[in-house]
Design an enzyme around this catalytic site. Structure first.
Site, short mmCIF file in Angstrom:
data_model
loop_
_atom_site.label_atom_id
_atom_site.label_comp_id
_atom_site.label_asym_id
_atom_site.label_seq_id
_atom_site.Cartn_x
_atom_site.Cartn_y
_atom_site.Cartn_z
N THR A 73 0.86 -1.19 0.00
CA THR A 73 0.00 0.00 0.00
C THR A 73 0.89 1.24 0.00
O THR A 73 1.63 1.47 0.96
CB THR A 73 -0.91 -0.02 1.24
OG1 THR A 73 -1.71 -1.21 1.16
CG2 THR A 73 -1.80 1.20 1.30
N PHE A 130 -6.47 -6.29 -1.30
CA PHE A 130 -7.61 -6.00 -0.41
C PHE A 130 -7.84 -7.22 0.49
O PHE A 130 -8.95 -7.74 0.58
CB PHE A 130 -8.86 -5.69 -1.23
CG PHE A 130 -8.70 -4.51 -2.16
CD1 PHE A 130 -8.82 -3.21 -1.68
CD2 PHE A 130 -8.40 -4.69 -3.50
CE1 PHE A 130 -8.66 -2.12 -2.53
CE2 PHE A 130 -8.24 -3.61 -4.36
CZ PHE A 130 -8.37 -2.32 -3.87
N ARG A 170 -8.10 -9.31 3.90
CA ARG A 170 -8.33 -9.21 5.35
C ARG A 170 -7.55 -10.30 6.04
O ARG A 170 -7.59 -11.46 5.61
CB ARG A 170 -9.82 -9.42 5.68
CG ARG A 170 -10.70 -8.25 5.35
CD ARG A 170 -12.15 -8.69 5.38
NE ARG A 170 -12.34 -9.85 4.49
CZ ARG A 170 -13.38 -10.67 4.56
NH1 ARG A 170 -14.32 -10.50 5.46
NH2 ARG A 170 -13.50 -11.68 3.71
N GLY A 199 -18.14 -1.82 17.84
CA GLY A 199 -17.14 -2.48 18.68
C GLY A 199 -16.27 -1.46 19.39
O GLY A 199 -16.64 -0.29 19.53
N CYS A 248 -3.74 -2.14 8.88
CA CYS A 248 -4.08 -1.32 7.71
C CYS A 248 -4.88 -0.06 8.03
O CYS A 248 -4.43 1.04 7.74
CB CYS A 248 -4.86 -2.15 6.70
SG CYS A 248 -3.85 -3.40 5.93
C1 UDX Z 1 -8.46 -4.44 6.21
C2 UDX Z 1 -9.32 -4.41 4.93
O1 UDX Z 1 -10.56 -5.06 5.17
C3 UDX Z 1 -8.55 -5.02 3.79
O2 UDX Z 1 -9.32 -4.91 2.59
C4 UDX Z 1 -7.25 -4.25 3.66
O3 UDX Z 1 -6.53 -4.59 2.55
C5 UDX Z 1 -6.44 -4.38 4.94
O4 UDX Z 1 -7.20 -3.84 6.00
P1 UDX Z 1 -7.92 -6.19 8.14
O5 UDX Z 1 -7.22 -5.06 8.81
O6 UDX Z 1 -7.24 -7.50 8.07
O7 UDX Z 1 -8.31 -5.79 6.64
O8 UDX Z 1 -9.28 -6.47 8.93
P2 UDX Z 1 -10.82 -6.08 8.84
O9 UDX Z 1 -11.60 -7.32 8.88
O10 UDX Z 1 -11.10 -5.15 7.74
O11 UDX Z 1 -11.03 -5.33 10.26
C6 UDX Z 1 -10.30 -4.17 10.60
C7 UDX Z 1 -10.72 -3.67 11.97
O12 UDX Z 1 -12.04 -3.14 11.96
C8 UDX Z 1 -10.72 -4.73 13.07
O13 UDX Z 1 -10.21 -4.16 14.26
C9 UDX Z 1 -12.17 -5.11 13.23
O14 UDX Z 1 -12.49 -5.59 14.51
C10 UDX Z 1 -12.83 -3.77 12.97
N1 UDX Z 1 -14.21 -3.88 12.45
C11 UDX Z 1 -14.45 -4.40 11.22
C12 UDX Z 1 -15.27 -3.42 13.22
O15 UDX Z 1 -15.09 -2.94 14.35
N2 UDX Z 1 -16.52 -3.48 12.70
C13 UDX Z 1 -16.78 -3.99 11.47
O16 UDX Z 1 -17.96 -3.99 11.06
C14 UDX Z 1 -15.72 -4.47 10.71
#
Ligand code: UDX
Length: 436
Positions: A121, A151, A153, A255, A262
């Site tokens: 990124t 992208f 996760r 949450g 990221c």
């Molecule tokens: C993210 C993006 O989803 C991904 O596309 C990108 O390339 C990298 O960053 P990631 O960090 O692995 O991925 O996790 P993700 O599932 O997106 O959750 C990120 C954070 O948001 C976590 O702390 C999660 O608990 C929080 N979250 C996510 C919420 O609090 N509520 C939600 O509805 C979704």
């Protein structure tokens, strides 16, 4: 196709293993000899469900190999750069030193016509700088630099790689597009849309996507706070909103605030890019600030659940990873929450199925336990900070029998107030009624 992947970290390993699984010949290259030696012995340095099996199958199939030297990029049709771009200490800009170092190292070896693809990124304009460096070092060859953001996760990275919502390819060069189309052809056959855009546009799509998802989360978190004051249920509000196709239900789970490798760093880096160009991204600014404050503020919920004071109390915290199915604790809400609990005079016992070692350097005086029940032993309150599957069906009677007080603060809304009431717990949740 022959693919080189510079960086055998999270993105590099997942992408490399998946490309090999598509049938390409992939070499994952990393300067860290120890990591390469471990990979060659079949040891996977990161926690990602399914990755070990995928790596093993493709190594056995002769399509995936590991190297500590970059010389093999000479044979590659495409060289992907998948090194880290952490937040630069002190100012929040993306630290591009690993990217430029990698470009400098591969430059002497690149074959005529090789396509260099940035998966890391990187801020808008980084591709231009990579191109400038390569032109300077290799005026003899025509090298194309493409942006192809990931992208993925954590915890669902293989699924995300193989079933993407879209593939973004940023280049105006027709031949480079053909090379990328060939690499992603197996997904194209699955009807994954491939979006050809300019390089700068691709770079920005990545940041804009992450900032937007972070905004969605922060939005519902603030609505959750309002729900608590007005007696509404945020789960139902989110569902009611999400059923509108224009809004969509994903990333509307309230949450303790978003964490991970990221969202926090990418929102900050996007703000820096905008500032440098004289643009104020006020919404993203607010998202970043609100989220930062939220994590520590979660301690107030625990204070409220324990009648106003944590002094001398013992709190069990379940979950240290920023989300389930990962051992990653970077910017995890659990860390500032635990520090805040300690600052308020509490002793903390913690358990996480995968992330305890990773959490240790950021915390002190925490009593790490071997299970949720061990953490709950003697605790005045139990806080659910990460929604690991194994925390969703805890034996409530057993918990109650080991705890000093039957108090649960559920920061992920994985339980319901009525079941907690039946089990005899006082229960606090996010944005909906609890049990007093
Ligand atoms: C993210 C993006 O989803 C991904 O596309 C990108 O390339 C990298 O960053 P990631 O960090 O692995 O991925 O996790 P993700 O599932 O997106 O959750 C990120 C954070 O948001 C976590 O702390 C999660 O608990 C929080 N979250 C996510 C919420 O609090 N509520 C939600 O509805 C979704």
């Amino acid at each position: 196709m022959r693919v080189s992947m510079i960086g055998a970290g999270y993105v590099g390993l997942v992408s490399g293993a998946c490309f090999a699984d598509f049938g390409h010949h992939v070499t994952c290259i990393d300067k860290n000899d120890g990591r390469i030696a471990a990979l060659n012995k079949g040891e996977i340095p990161i926690y990602e469900p399914g990755l070990a099996d995928l790596v093993e199958a493709n190594v056995r199939g002769g399509r995936l190999e590991f190297a500590a030297e970059v010389a093999s990029v000479a044979k590659a049709d495409a060289v992907f750069i998948a090194v880290g771009t952490p937040s630069r200490r002190g100012d929040g800009y993306a630290d591009l030193s690993f990217v430029y170092e990698a470009v400098g190292e591969i430059a002497p070896f690149l074959a005529v016509g090789a396509v260099i693809v940035t998966k890391s990124t990187v801020p808008v304009g980084t591709g231009d700088e990579i191109e400038r460096i390569l032109r300077e070092r290799r005026p003899d060859v025509d090298l194309q630099v493409v942006s192809n953001p990931e992208f993925l996760r954590e915890g669902a990275a293989i699924q995300d790689f193989k079933h993407p919502d879209r593939i973004v390819v940023g280049t105006n060069d027709a031949r480079a597009r053909t090379v990328l189309a060939e690499i992603y052809r197996p997904l194209y056959l699955n009807a994954a849309p491939i979006l050809y855009v300019s390089r700068r546009t691709a770079e920005l799509i990545k940041y804009a996507s992450n900032a937007f998802l972070a905004t969605k989360i922060t939005f519902i978190n603030e609505i959750a706070d309002l729900c608590e004051q007005v007696g509404a249920d945020v789960q139902d509000v989110a569902r009611g909103m999400g059923l509108d196709n224009r809004i969509g239900g994903k990333f509307l789970h309230p949450g303790p605030g978003f964490g991970g490798s990221c969202f926090p760093k990418d929102t900050t880096a996007l703000l820096k890019t905008a500032q440098d160009h004289g643009i104020a991204l006020r919404i993203v600014e607010a998202v970043s600030a609100v989220n930062d404050q939220r994590k520590r503020a979660m301690a107030r919920k625990v204070v409220a659940a324990l009648d106003g004071s944590l002094r001398g109390k013992t709190i069990a915290v379940l979950g240290l990873a920023f989300k389930p199915n990962t051992d990653d604790t970077r910017d995890s809400p659990a860390i500032p929450l635990i520090t805040a609990l300690q600052d308020l005079g509490a002793r903390v016992r913690a358990y996480d199925p995968a992330a305890m070692e990773q959490a240790k350097p950021a915390l002190s005086a925490v009593n790490y336990c071997g299970s949720a029940y061990a953490a709950a032993d003697g605790a005045d309150a139990l806080v659910i900070a990460t929604e690991w599957e194994q925390f969703r069906a805890l034996d409530l009677a057993r918990l109650k029998s080991v705890m000093a007080q039957p108090v649960i603060v559920d920061l992920r809304n994985i339980y319901r107030a009525d079941e907690m009431q039946r089990a005899g717990f006082r229960y606090g949740a996010i944005g909906r009624a609890g049990v007093d």
